[in-house]
Motif scaffolding. Structure first.
Motif, mmCIF file in Angstrom:
data_model
loop_
_atom_site.group_PDB
_atom_site.id
_atom_site.type_symbol
_atom_site.label_atom_id
_atom_site.label_comp_id
_atom_site.label_asym_id
_atom_site.label_seq_id
_atom_site.Cartn_x
_atom_site.Cartn_y
_atom_site.Cartn_z
ATOM 1 N N MET A 56 10.943 7.184 13.260
ATOM 2 C CA MET A 56 9.984 6.862 12.213
ATOM 3 C C MET A 56 10.181 7.802 11.020
ATOM 4 S SD MET A 56 6.413 6.355 14.271
ATOM 5 C CE MET A 56 6.216 5.156 15.569
ATOM 6 N N THR A 57 9.857 7.302 9.858
ATOM 7 C CA THR A 57 9.787 8.151 8.681
ATOM 8 C C THR A 57 8.470 7.861 7.985
ATOM 9 O OG1 THR A 57 10.803 6.540 7.200
ATOM 10 C CG2 THR A 57 12.291 8.028 8.382
ATOM 11 N N THR A 58 7.985 8.825 7.237
ATOM 12 C CA THR A 58 6.714 8.597 6.546
ATOM 13 C C THR A 58 6.845 7.472 5.529
ATOM 14 O OG1 THR A 58 7.312 10.377 5.030
ATOM 15 C CG2 THR A 58 5.871 10.941 6.853
ATOM 16 N N LEU A 59 8.041 7.253 4.999
ATOM 17 C CA LEU A 59 8.229 6.169 4.051
ATOM 18 C C LEU A 59 8.024 4.815 4.701
ATOM 19 C CD1 LEU A 59 11.357 7.397 2.054
ATOM 20 C CD2 LEU A 59 8.979 7.405 1.313
ATOM 21 N N ALA A 60 8.306 4.732 6.018
ATOM 22 C CA ALA A 60 8.217 3.450 6.710
ATOM 23 C C ALA A 60 6.805 2.942 6.810
ATOM 24 C CB ALA A 60 8.833 3.580 8.104
ATOM 25 N N ILE A 61 5.833 3.809 6.662
ATOM 26 C CA ILE A 61 4.456 3.416 6.924
ATOM 27 C C ILE A 61 3.599 3.420 5.665
ATOM 28 C CG2 ILE A 61 3.385 5.646 7.449
ATOM 29 C CD1 ILE A 61 2.322 4.295 10.017
ATOM 30 N N GLN A 62 4.221 3.517 4.518
ATOM 31 C CA GLN A 62 3.458 3.451 3.270
ATOM 32 C C GLN A 62 3.069 2.016 2.986
ATOM 33 O OE1 GLN A 62 2.439 6.289 1.639
ATOM 34 N NE2 GLN A 62 3.300 7.060 3.532
ATOM 35 N N SER A 63 1.796 1.754 2.918
ATOM 36 C CA SER A 63 1.300 0.402 2.670
ATOM 37 C C SER A 63 1.228 0.139 1.175
ATOM 38 C CB SER A 63 -0.098 0.247 3.286
ATOM 39 O OG SER A 63 -0.668 -0.996 2.909
ATOM 40 N N THR A 64 1.604 -1.074 0.783
ATOM 41 C CA THR A 64 1.503 -1.456 -0.621
ATOM 42 C C THR A 64 0.126 -2.006 -0.947
ATOM 43 O OG1 THR A 64 2.341 -3.659 -0.076
ATOM 44 C CG2 THR A 64 3.960 -1.990 -0.726
ATOM 45 N N GLU A 65 -0.722 -2.176 0.107
ATOM 46 C CA GLU A 65 -2.018 -2.794 -0.104
ATOM 47 C C GLU A 65 -3.036 -1.816 -0.686
ATOM 48 O OE1 GLU A 65 -3.199 -4.407 3.595
ATOM 49 O OE2 GLU A 65 -1.596 -5.896 3.675
ATOM 50 N N ARG A 66 -3.030 -0.570 -0.202
ATOM 51 C CA ARG A 66 -4.060 0.391 -0.619
ATOM 52 C C ARG A 66 -3.418 1.733 -0.961
ATOM 53 N NH1 ARG A 66 -9.040 0.745 3.201
ATOM 54 N NH2 ARG A 66 -9.752 1.743 1.314
ATOM 55 N N PRO A 67 -2.644 1.784 -2.050
ATOM 56 C CA PRO A 67 -1.920 3.015 -2.371
ATOM 57 C C PRO A 67 -2.822 4.192 -2.697
ATOM 58 C CG PRO A 67 -1.790 1.463 -4.185
ATOM 59 C CD PRO A 67 -2.408 0.722 -3.033
ATOM 60 N N SER A 68 -4.080 3.917 -3.068
ATOM 61 C CA SER A 68 -4.964 5.011 -3.438
ATOM 62 C C SER A 68 -5.798 5.514 -2.262
ATOM 63 C CB SER A 68 -5.904 4.561 -4.574
ATOM 64 O OG SER A 68 -6.736 3.497 -4.137
ATOM 65 N N SER A 69 -5.697 4.888 -1.111
ATOM 66 C CA SER A 69 -6.501 5.252 0.044
ATOM 67 C C SER A 69 -5.817 6.330 0.863
ATOM 68 C CB SER A 69 -6.747 4.018 0.919
ATOM 69 O OG SER A 69 -7.394 4.387 2.119
ATOM 70 N N TRP A 103 -6.461 6.582 4.036
ATOM 71 C CA TRP A 103 -6.270 5.964 5.348
ATOM 72 C C TRP A 103 -4.935 5.208 5.372
ATOM 73 C CZ3 TRP A 103 -9.937 7.359 8.821
ATOM 74 C CH2 TRP A 103 -11.152 7.816 8.319
ATOM 75 N N LEU A 104 -4.292 5.157 6.526
ATOM 76 C CA LEU A 104 -3.012 4.452 6.630
ATOM 77 C C LEU A 104 -3.193 2.966 6.388
ATOM 78 C CD1 LEU A 104 -1.415 6.192 9.751
ATOM 79 C CD2 LEU A 104 -1.230 6.818 7.340
ATOM 80 N N LYS A 105 -4.244 2.392 6.994
ATOM 81 C CA LYS A 105 -4.527 0.966 6.808
ATOM 82 C C LYS A 105 -5.965 0.761 6.355
ATOM 83 C CE LYS A 105 -3.649 -3.518 9.004
ATOM 84 N NZ LYS A 105 -4.925 -4.197 8.711
ATOM 85 N N SER A 106 -6.909 1.261 7.145
ATOM 86 C CA SER A 106 -8.332 1.186 6.805
ATOM 87 C C SER A 106 -9.054 2.173 7.713
ATOM 88 C CB SER A 106 -8.869 -0.230 7.024
ATOM 89 O OG SER A 106 -8.874 -0.549 8.413
ATOM 90 N N PRO A 107 -10.273 2.585 7.356
ATOM 91 C CA PRO A 107 -11.004 3.502 8.239
ATOM 92 C C PRO A 107 -11.166 2.947 9.655
ATOM 93 C CG PRO A 107 -12.043 3.434 6.081
ATOM 94 C CD PRO A 107 -10.981 2.370 6.072
#
Length: 314
Positions: free
Chosen positions: A1-14, A16-20
């Motif tokens: 895994m790399t941290t780049l692999a898990i960057q979401s384009t949906e919530r760049p300002s959050s 949280w990785l996906k949602s709380p």
């Protein structure tokens, strides 16, 4: 895994990785799964199982429901992906070499194998936590200092070892009735004193810098929750009497995290059109979580069924 692999384009300002809700369910508060192995162990004895059979029941339950599926989930991003095989072809032989070495060690050097396994498993679990911490750091709105990152790493990596070293030094780090290997020249109290001092200093620095970050308005809530529950979970795990059952608790949490992370990464790869194999693409489709878990559960259950047949017919 790399941290780049898990960057979401949906919530760049959050942060949280996906949602709380998703992060707390799959990453941090899933720590509650650590009670399952010990609960199963004592429930087994309550219904009449002897401790060894209860321990085996725990191993089969965790391996079948969580640990095994988490292992097979790896293949959805590695060997089942042609681009991965082409890019990292040099590591494919290790899929055959390492199992062969493990079988050899299990037959001729079982104590050393157990010792290496427990040590490397602890590093593996903590490395995943560090990976997630880095993912949260990458989403930080403000620039983090190297000092802050190092303290996070230090407290995560050191919390497990004060009591673990104490038990190694005093010959009470056992798996069932099997003591693990620990060099005689290290069996002095100064070893666990040193491990305790490293953790104590790291913890004090972590608390101080976290308070300071929140005072400055740059505190990272999801990361702070994760690091805090990690400290509690790893620090107290070696205190339990049945260490193999206790470490299955950490394995349960780790595996559940990994299943969620791998699913999320595959969802991001699906959205970016990076999955080339149709079968894996179907497992990553929106709303198809049950297919993803079901496929990995089937693979793990099949392997366990073969092991069970071999045990009953040997």
């Amino acid at each position: 895994m790399t941290t780049l692999a898990i960057q979401s384009t949906e919530r760049p300002s959050s942060l949280w990785l996906k949602s709380p809700k998703w992060d707390l369910t799959w990453i941090s508060l899933s720590v509650i799964l650590m009670i399952v192995p010990y609960g199963t162990y004592y429930l087994g004895q309550l219904i009449g199982m002897d401790p060894d059979k209860a321990r085996v029941a725990v191993n089969y339950l965790i391996a079948g429901a969580i640990g095994g599926p988490h292992m097979y989930a790896t293949y959805t991003r590695t060997l089942f992906e042609p681009t991965f095989r082409k890019r990292y072809w040099t590591i494919i032989p290790m899929a055959f070499i390492i199992p062969s070495l493990v079988i050899y060690a299990a037959i001729f050097h079982f104590t050393y194998l157990l010792t290496i396994f427990f040590f490397w498993a602890s590093i593996h679990v903590l490395h995943q936590i560090i990976f997630i911490v880095d993912c949260y750091n990458e989403r930080q709105r403000s620039l983090l200092t190297k000092y802050s990152r190092v303290i996070d790493y230090a407290v995560v990596l050191s919390a497990l070892y004060p009591m673990a070293m104490y038990r190694f030094v005093h010959n009470t780090f056992t798996v069932g009735e099997q003591p693990l290997f620990f060099p005689e020249f290290l069996k002095f109290d100064i070893v666990w004193w040193f491990a305790s001092a490293v953790f104590a200093i790291s913890f004090i620095l972590y608390v101080a810098k976290t308070i300071r970050e929140f005072q400055l308005g740059i505190g990272n809530i999801p990361k702070t929750i994760l690091v805090t529950v990690t400290i509690l979970a790893t620090f107290f795990t070696p205190f339990f009497h049945e260490l193999d059952v206790a470490f299955q608790g950490l394995n349960s949490w780790h595996s559940f995290q990994y299943l969620g992370l791998t699913w999320f990464i595959n969802r991001l790869r699906y959205e970016r059109g990076e999955i080339t194999r149709p079968t894996i693409r179907k497992l990553a489709e929106p709303g198809k979580w049950w297919k993803y878990y079901g496929a990995n559960l089937l693979a793990a259950s099949s392997a366990l069924a073969i092991i069970l047949v071999l045990r009953l017919t040997h």
